[in-house]
Design a protein around this motif. Structure first.
Motif, PDB file in Angstrom:
ATOM      1  N   VAL A  77       4.734   1.474   9.015  1.00  0.00           N
ATOM      2  CA  VAL A  77       4.938   0.032   8.835  1.00  0.00           C
ATOM      3  C   VAL A  77       4.498  -0.466   7.462  1.00  0.00           C
ATOM      4  N   ALA A  78       3.806   0.378   6.696  1.00  0.00           N
ATOM      5  CA  ALA A  78       3.380  -0.051   5.357  1.00  0.00           C
ATOM      6  C   ALA A  78       3.170   1.161   4.462  1.00  0.00           C
ATOM      7  N   ILE A  79       3.632   1.042   3.231  1.00  0.00           N
ATOM      8  CA  ILE A  79       3.332   1.997   2.159  1.00  0.00           C
ATOM      9  C   ILE A  79       3.029   1.142   0.941  1.00  0.00           C
ATOM     10  N   GLU A  80       1.757   1.046   0.584  1.00  0.00           N
ATOM     11  CA  GLU A  80       1.376   0.098  -0.460  1.00  0.00           C
ATOM     12  C   GLU A  80       0.056   0.499  -1.105  1.00  0.00           C
ATOM     13  N   ARG A  81      -0.168  -0.027  -2.290  1.00  0.00           N
ATOM     14  CA  ARG A  81      -1.463   0.147  -2.943  1.00  0.00           C
ATOM     15  C   ARG A  81      -2.394  -0.960  -2.462  1.00  0.00           C
ATOM     16  N   ARG A  82      -3.636  -0.553  -2.163  1.00  0.00           N
ATOM     17  CA  ARG A  82      -4.592  -1.517  -1.627  1.00  0.00           C
ATOM     18  C   ARG A  82      -5.998  -1.132  -2.089  1.00  0.00           C
ATOM     19  N   MET A  83      -6.823  -2.127  -2.364  1.00  0.00           N
ATOM     20  CA  MET A  83      -8.207  -1.862  -2.738  1.00  0.00           C
ATOM     21  C   MET A  83      -8.985  -1.419  -1.500  1.00  0.00           C
ATOM     22  N   ARG A  92      -6.247   2.480  -3.716  1.00  0.00           N
ATOM     23  CA  ARG A  92      -5.720   3.668  -3.053  1.00  0.00           C
ATOM     24  C   ARG A  92      -4.311   3.383  -2.541  1.00  0.00           C
ATOM     25  N   LEU A  93      -3.554   4.446  -2.326  1.00  0.00           N
ATOM     26  CA  LEU A  93      -2.242   4.322  -1.706  1.00  0.00           C
ATOM     27  C   LEU A  93      -2.426   4.402  -0.195  1.00  0.00           C
ATOM     28  N   VAL A  94      -1.944   3.397   0.514  1.00  0.00           N
ATOM     29  CA  VAL A  94      -2.124   3.327   1.966  1.00  0.00           C
ATOM     30  C   VAL A  94      -0.789   3.558   2.670  1.00  0.00           C
ATOM     31  N   ILE A  95      -0.803   4.455   3.648  1.00  0.00           N
ATOM     32  CA  ILE A  95       0.332   4.633   4.553  1.00  0.00           C
ATOM     33  C   ILE A  95      -0.156   4.268   5.946  1.00  0.00           C
ATOM     34  N   ALA A  96       0.470   3.263   6.545  1.00  0.00           N
ATOM     35  CA  ALA A  96       0.042   2.758   7.852  1.00  0.00           C
ATOM     36  C   ALA A  96       1.073   3.120   8.915  1.00  0.00           C
ATOM     37  N   THR A 201       7.604  10.047   3.133  1.00  0.00           N
ATOM     38  CA  THR A 201       8.056   9.258   4.269  1.00  0.00           C
ATOM     39  C   THR A 201       8.570   7.915   3.775  1.00  0.00           C
ATOM     40  N   LYS A 202       9.027   7.070   4.684  1.00  0.00           N
ATOM     41  CA  LYS A 202       9.514   5.740   4.296  1.00  0.00           C
ATOM     42  C   LYS A 202       9.211   4.753   5.416  1.00  0.00           C
ATOM     43  N   GLN A 211       2.526  16.855  12.880  1.00  0.00           N
ATOM     44  CA  GLN A 211       3.782  17.507  12.512  1.00  0.00           C
ATOM     45  C   GLN A 211       4.464  16.878  11.297  1.00  0.00           C
ATOM     46  N   SER A 212       4.559  15.559  11.270  1.00  0.00           N
ATOM     47  CA  SER A 212       5.339  14.886  10.222  1.00  0.00           C
ATOM     48  C   SER A 212       4.562  14.810   8.909  1.00  0.00           C
ATOM     49  N   ILE A 213       5.221  15.149   7.816  1.00  0.00           N
ATOM     50  CA  ILE A 213       4.608  15.078   6.489  1.00  0.00           C
ATOM     51  C   ILE A 213       4.791  13.666   5.931  1.00  0.00           C
TER      52      ILE A 213
END
Length: 219
Positions: A77-83, A92-96, A201-202, A211-213
Motif C-alpha cells: 500500500v506504500a512505497i515511499e521515503r520516510r524519516m 529510509r525507504l519504506v515498503i508497507a 514490487t509495486k 516468498q515474495s521479493i
C-alpha cells in the motif's frame, strides 16, 4: 491446517461465546426442525472463519542474501521515503504491506542476520490503512543487521487487531523466512530499508510472506 499456538486461547474463548449465544438463541426462538439447525450452522461457519485468522501454512521459502523478502501476506500500500525517528534517525525507504482479514497473519523475517533491537509500543487502534497508524497504533519494532546493512520491521496493530506476539528476541541470529511473530486479526507491516535498494514490487501488488521479493540490495 496448522493453527498458530498463539491463537488457541482466542479461538477457545470465541468458540465458547458463540456456543452459549447460539444455544440461547436457538432456545429463545423455539424453532422447529429443521430450522433449529440454522443458528448452529451459522455458528459453525463463523468458528471456521475465525480459525482461518490463525492459520500458519507451511511454505517453500525464498532464500536469497541479496533480496528483501516480504514479512507479511497482503497488499503493498506504500512505497515511499520516510524519516525513521525511533532507531535510525535518518531517511529510509519504506515498503508497507496491509493485511486484510483474509490474509495469513503470521509474519516472517525478511533477511538473515542478527536481531539487535526490539521494542513494544502501546498505542491506539486506527485503521491500519491510515499512514499515521505507523506512529500512533500499538506496534512492535524489530531491527535486524546483516553485514554492513540493516533494516527495521514494524508490525502494526489495526482497528480489529489487539495483540502482537513477537517470536524473536534481541541477540537472536535469524534466518530469512523464519517466523518473526503474529498480529492477531491483522493489520500492517512496514519495512524500513536503506535508500539505495532496488525496489522490485509495486503498489497494489499482492505479496506472500517468506516468498515474495520486495527489493534487492546492490550486488
Amino acid at each position: 491446517m496448522k493453527i498458530h499456538p498463539k491463537g488457541f486461547s482466542t479461538i477457545t474463548l470465541f468458540s465458547l461465546v458463540m456456543l452459549l449465544f447460539t444455544s440461547f438463541l436457538s432456545t429463545s426462538l423455539n424453532l422447529s426442525y429443521p430450522y433449529k439447525l440454522i443458528p448452529w450452522g451459522i455458528m459453525l461457519i463463523l468458528i471456521i472463519g475465525f480459525l482461518l485468522f490463525f492459520r500458519n501454512p507451511q511454505r517453500e521459502l525464498t532464500v536469497d542474501p541479496l533480496s528483501i523478502i516480504s514479512a507479511a501476506d497482503g497488499k503493498v500500500v506504500a512505497i515511499e521515503r520516510r524519516m525513521e525517528k525511533e532507531y535510525f534517525h535518518e531517511e529510509r525507504l519504506v515498503i508497507a504491506v496491509f493485511m486484510s482479514i483474509y490474509d495469513v497473519h503470521v509474519n516472517t523475517v525478511p533477511i538473515a542476520g542478527k536481531v539487535v533491537y526490539t521494542k513494544h509500543h502501546p498505542g491506539k487502534n486506527y485503521p491500519a490503512i491510515n499512514p499515521k497508524s505507523s506512529d500512533l497504533n500499538e506496534r512492535y519494532t524489530t531491527v535486524i543487521t546483516s553485514g554492513q546493512t540493516s533494516l527495521l520491521v514494524r508490525q502494526i496493530a489495526g482497528i480489529a487487531a489487539r495483540r502482537i506476539h513477537l517470536s524473536v528476541t534481541e541477540g537472536d541470529t535469524v534466518k530469512q523466512g523464519q517466523e518473526l511473530g503474529i498480529i492477531k486479526l491483522g493489520s500492517r507491516v512496514d519495512i524500513y530499508l536503506p535508500t539505495e535498494v532496488e525496489v522490485v514490487t509495486k503498489i497494489g501488488e499482492q505479496v506472500t510472506a517468506g516468498q515474495s521479493i520486495l527489493a534487492r540490495f546492490p550486488s
